[in-house]
Write a protein that holds these residues in place. Structure first.
Motif, short mmCIF file in Angstrom:
data_model
loop_
_atom_site.label_atom_id
_atom_site.label_comp_id
_atom_site.label_asym_id
_atom_site.label_seq_id
_atom_site.Cartn_x
_atom_site.Cartn_y
_atom_site.Cartn_z
N VAL A 194 42.57 35.76 45.72
CA VAL A 194 41.43 36.62 45.34
C VAL A 194 41.89 37.71 44.38
O VAL A 194 41.18 38.04 43.42
CB VAL A 194 40.73 37.20 46.59
CG1 VAL A 194 39.65 38.20 46.19
CG2 VAL A 194 40.14 36.08 47.44
N ALA A 218 40.30 38.29 40.60
CA ALA A 218 39.69 39.57 40.22
C ALA A 218 40.43 40.26 39.07
O ALA A 218 39.93 41.24 38.53
CB ALA A 218 39.65 40.50 41.44
N GLY A 240 36.63 38.61 35.94
CA GLY A 240 36.81 38.64 37.39
C GLY A 240 36.50 39.98 38.02
O GLY A 240 35.96 40.06 39.12
N GLU A 289 34.18 39.49 41.28
CA GLU A 289 34.95 39.34 42.52
C GLU A 289 35.04 40.66 43.24
O GLU A 289 34.80 41.72 42.66
CB GLU A 289 36.36 38.80 42.21
CG GLU A 289 36.41 37.50 41.44
CD GLU A 289 35.72 36.33 42.11
OE1 GLU A 289 35.52 36.34 43.34
OE2 GLU A 289 35.39 35.37 41.39
N TYR A 340 37.90 42.23 45.35
CA TYR A 340 39.22 42.28 45.97
C TYR A 340 39.34 43.62 46.69
O TYR A 340 39.42 44.68 46.08
CB TYR A 340 40.34 42.13 44.95
CG TYR A 340 41.70 42.22 45.61
CD1 TYR A 340 42.11 41.22 46.48
CD2 TYR A 340 42.52 43.30 45.41
CE1 TYR A 340 43.33 41.30 47.13
CE2 TYR A 340 43.74 43.39 46.04
CZ TYR A 340 44.14 42.39 46.90
OH TYR A 340 45.34 42.48 47.55
N TYR A 390 34.88 35.06 51.31
CA TYR A 390 36.05 34.34 50.81
C TYR A 390 36.67 33.47 51.90
O TYR A 390 37.09 32.34 51.65
CB TYR A 390 37.11 35.31 50.28
CG TYR A 390 36.71 35.99 49.00
CD1 TYR A 390 36.66 35.29 47.79
CD2 TYR A 390 36.40 37.35 48.97
CE1 TYR A 390 36.31 35.92 46.61
CE2 TYR A 390 36.06 37.98 47.80
CZ TYR A 390 36.01 37.27 46.63
OH TYR A 390 35.65 37.89 45.46
#
Length: 153
Positions: free
Chosen positions: A19, A23, A28, A32, A34, A42
């Motif tokens: 992940v 990111a 990202g 995403e 993170y 996730y």
């Protein structure tokens, strides 16, 4: 790469690093999340992928460090006489190794894996905002033969 890359199925312990790589670029960062702990979405996606025999989440390791990731989905089709296709998605490399051939090795490994699984075609998409990725895929023999469309839900 100086050290030979090893490829293997990802484990749940790899998820944090995966992940983080997803990111760690301009696109990202926008899509995403993170953070610690990782969002449950996730973990649920990881379990769905790893429980499906037609999905593989692959990590590339240099010594003990994960430096790349990709997902390969194998799909049977009625077209092409009932042939199988492999779709490569979510290809990322660690920022410390970008431009050093890791992406090339990831895709070459995925192509070999698709052949081993009896696929007649490998397909992928890349965001138009990733010109370096597009050049990589074209250099590896991928052709833009179809127009891809997406609908966000």
């Amino acid at each position: 790469m100086k050290t030979e890359l090893k490829f293997r199925l990802a484990t749940e312990q790899d998820l944090d690093k995966i992940v983080k790589m997803l990111a760690d670029d301009h696109l990202g960062r926008k899509r995403e999340r993170y953070e610690q702990p990782l969002p449950d979405s996730y973990i649920m996606a990881f379990h769905a992928i790893t429980s499906d025999p037609n999905n593989e989440l692959i990590v590339a390791c240099q010594e003990n460090e994960i430096i790349g990731v990709q997902q390969i989905t194998f799909t049977p089709y009625i077209t092409h006489q009932g042939g199988w296709r492999a779709t490569i998605e979510g290809v990322r490399t660690a920022s410390s190794v970008r431009g050093k051939g890791v992406g090339t090795e990831l895709i070459q490994w995925a192509i070999k894996r698709a052949k081993d699984r009896g696929c007649h075609l490998v397909q992928l998409t890349t965001d138009k905002k990733r010109p370096n990725a597009l050049r990589l895929y074209e250099r590896l023999g991928f052709k833009a033969t179809h127009e891809g469309l997406k609908l966000k839900l």
